[in-house]
Each structure stands twice: as structure tokens, then as C-alpha cells.
Scaffold this active site. Structure first.
Site, PDB file in Angstrom:
ATOM      1  N   HIS A  13       0.498  -4.807   2.896  1.00 18.35           N
ATOM      2  CA  HIS A  13      -0.151  -3.804   2.040  1.00 18.35           C
ATOM      3  C   HIS A  13       0.849  -3.137   1.096  1.00 18.35           C
ATOM      4  CE1 HIS A  13      -2.591   0.183   1.871  1.00 18.35           C
ATOM      5  NE2 HIS A  13      -3.220  -0.706   1.137  1.00 18.35           N
ATOM      6  N   GLU A  40      -0.561  -7.550  -0.825  1.00 17.75           N
ATOM      7  CA  GLU A  40      -1.592  -6.844  -1.590  1.00 17.75           C
ATOM      8  C   GLU A  40      -0.879  -5.916  -2.550  1.00 17.75           C
ATOM      9  OE1 GLU A  40      -4.383  -3.270  -2.159  1.00 17.75           O
ATOM     10  OE2 GLU A  40      -2.322  -3.354  -1.450  1.00 17.75           O
ATOM     11  N   ASP A  42      -1.782  -3.042  -6.106  1.00 21.43           N
ATOM     12  CA  ASP A  42      -2.806  -2.324  -6.866  1.00 21.43           C
ATOM     13  C   ASP A  42      -2.454  -2.406  -8.347  1.00 21.43           C
ATOM     14  OD1 ASP A  42      -4.234  -1.009  -4.538  1.00 21.43           O
ATOM     15  OD2 ASP A  42      -2.214  -0.227  -4.238  1.00 21.43           O
ATOM     16  N   HIS A  55      -0.906   2.692  -7.278  1.00 17.31           N
ATOM     17  CA  HIS A  55      -2.135   2.940  -6.519  1.00 17.31           C
ATOM     18  C   HIS A  55      -2.961   4.074  -7.124  1.00 17.31           C
ATOM     19  CE1 HIS A  55      -4.598   4.824  -3.360  1.00 17.31           C
ATOM     20  NE2 HIS A  55      -4.761   3.589  -2.918  1.00 17.31           N
TER      21      HIS A  55
HETATM   22  O1  G3P Z   1      -6.894  -3.653  -0.889  1.00 16.70           O
HETATM   23  C1  G3P Z   1      -6.950  -3.073   0.376  1.00 16.70           C
HETATM   24  C2  G3P Z   1      -6.553  -1.627   0.336  1.00 16.70           C
HETATM   25  O2  G3P Z   1      -5.374  -1.492  -0.396  1.00 16.70           O
HETATM   26  C3  G3P Z   1      -7.634  -0.766  -0.255  1.00 16.70           C
HETATM   27  O3  G3P Z   1      -7.354   0.597  -0.204  1.00 16.70           O
HETATM   28  O4  G3P Z   1      -6.580   2.711  -1.161  1.00 16.70           O
HETATM   29  O5  G3P Z   1      -4.975   1.250   0.022  1.00 16.70           O
HETATM   30  O6  G3P Z   1      -5.837   0.600  -2.205  1.00 16.70           O
HETATM   31  P1  G3P Z   1      -6.136   1.310  -0.928  1.00 16.70           P
HETATM   32 MG    MG Z   2      -4.907  -1.318  -2.471  1.00 17.68          MG
END
Ligand code: G3P
Ligand code: MG
Length: 247
Positions: A13, A40, A42, A55
Site C-alpha cells: 500500500h 498500490e 494514488d 493521496h
Molecule cells: O486502493 C486501496 C486503498 O488505498 C484505498 O484507500 O484511502 O488508502 O487510498 P486509500
Molecule cells: Mg489508495
């Protein structure tokens, strides 16, 4: 019929969770050092349309800037310090563009889940522009990135400019009509808040021919539950705890 799935179970993440400044190249390198092969991130747009990694809508938490990131041109965003908020050892770490991370992933054979995280009000445009960039950056690669978004409008945009790049709908709640929207968008997966998964929901999503992924899973009991349910992917902050070599 579910389509073939080229992605591993374990996804780091924001690069390496909380162990490095999220969504910076330092984080992706640290995740890779822990053995992770998929990340992952953003992605959102600068005011002049450059996809970059952050993010929050505002710069305040993770950079030394202030205000809405999407209001600034890339030339100004590129000057910010996105590492000092985390730790002195990361002072001066820059915000990366999506292209910076694409180059790193492609050069090293790593896979990427691009969460399209539009500045509110820019959903369709962000999806379209991220789609255009990703189609160009990953052209000729055997495995494309996986797009995801909480915003159907962003996935719609990405579908318009990069129909061949797979899409996943992110869900924090099971809002009315989510399954129809995911089908209409041609999604290959649902990425849920992990607490939402149960036997019935897994069966429903698999019945729609889609894969089943979870965010953000940081406890062993939760990971064990998801694996026992037969789900396909786990997004975690705990790159130092979960071994991605575990099936
Ligand atoms: O993409 C999974 C997760 O990252 C979604 O929530 O707020 O951490 O971007 P967030
Ligand atoms: Mg995310």
C-alpha cells in the site's frame, strides 16, 4: 468466466505503508526490498494535467506545501519536499510523477495498481488523462497496470482512453447499485474494505466473473480470514510483517 489474473496476492500500500513517506520512490524501493512485486499508488493531476502521486487532495499532511495539490502546476509541485513530514532521513524526497513510478516498475519487472484519486470535481478528466498516460507508458508491456477508483466517473474516463487496461471498483460500503456499476464499467475486480467480505459477497463477486481484493489489511487474523474466504488479493501497509512469498 473470470479472466486470467497476472497479479500477485500481496500488494504494498502506497509503496511501503507507513515505513517510508507514502507514494514516493523511496517507499516503492523499500517495499521492493521487503520482497513485494506489486504496489498500490494514488494518482491525481496537477493543474496543467501531469499525473502525480499523492493521496490527499491537499498538500498539507505529506508535503511542505499548503492548499489543494491539483491547483498547482507540476513545475511548482516538483519543488516540494514530500519526505520531511515522515522522517529526517527522507528530507527532500520529491513528489513523483506517475511516469517516474512507471519507469521504476517497468525497469524492475514490478506490477502496479494505480488508484485514480481525483481532486474532487475532476473525476472524468483525471480518469481520462491517467488512462492516456498509462496506455503510453506501458505500451508493449506484457502485464498492464490495474486501475482502481472509488469514483465511477474516474473509471469511466480511464475506460474511454485506455479500454484495454483493466479496471477495479473500490468500495468502502456496499452502496446501492455497486454491482451494476462495476459491470457497466467492465470491471475485472472489486477492491473492498476487507471487513465487508463474507462468504455471500465473495460468491456474488465471483459469480459476476470478477476478482476479489481487499484494503488495507494489517493484521494476521484479517489476512487469514480473507485467504480462507478464497479472495484473490491483499493490499497491506505491513510490508515488514507479511511475506509476499506466502501463497
Ligand atoms: O486502493 C486501496 C486503498 O488505498 C484505498 O484507500 O484511502 O488508502 O487510498 P486509500
Ligand atoms: Mg489508495
Amino acid at each position: 468466466m473470470t479472466t486470467p489474473w497476472p497479479y500477485p496476492r500481496w500488494i504494498a500500500h502506497r509503496g511501503a505503508g507507513k515505513l517510508a513517506p507514502e507514494n514516493t520512490l523511496a517507499a516503492f524501493r523499500l517495499g521492493a526490498q521487503h520482497g513485494y512485486r506489486m504496489f498500490e499508488c494514488d494518482a491525481k493531476l496537477s493543474s496543467d494535467g501531469v499525473p502525480f502521486l499523492m493521496h490527499d487532495a491537499t498538500l498539507n499532511r505529506t508535503t511542505n506545501g499548503r492548499g489543494t495539490g491539483g491547483d498547482l502546476p507540476w513545475s511548482q509541485l516538483a519543488q516540494l519536499d514530500a519526505g520531511s513530514w515522515h522522517s529526517r532521513s527522507h528530507a527532500g524526497e520529491p513528489l513523483p510523477t506517475l511516469e517516474n513510478l512507471a519507469r521504476y516498475c517497468i525497469a524492475n519487472g514490478f506490477l502496479l495498481n494505480i488508484e485514480i484519486k481525483p481532486t474532487p470535481g475532476t473525476e472524468a478528466t483525471t480518469g481520462k488523462v491517467v488512462g492516456e498516460h498509462a496506455a503510453r507508458l506501458w505500451q508493449g508491456q506484457a502485464v498492464p497496470p490495474l486501475f482502481s477508483s472509488f469514483q465511477p466517473g474516474a473509471l469511466e474516463g480511464a475506460k474511454a482512453t485506455a479500454p484495454h487496461i483493466p479496471r477495479a471498483l473500490l468500495l468502502d460500503t456496499l452502496w446501492e447499485g455497486w454491482a451494476d456499476v462495476a459491470q457497466r464499467l467492465g470491471c475485472v475486480a472489486i477492491v473492498c474494505n476487507h471487513a465487508l467480505w463474507d462468504t455471500a459477497l465473495v460468491a456474488q463477486v465471483k459469480g459476476l466473473g470478477m476478482r476479489t481484493l481487499s484494503y488495507t489489511v494489517n493484521d494476521d487474523w484479517a489476512a487469514q480470514r480473507l485467504i480462507a474466504l478464497g479472495t484473490d488479493g491483499i493490499i497491506t501497509d505491513r510490508v515488514d510483517f507479511f511475506s509476499p512469498a506466502t501463497a
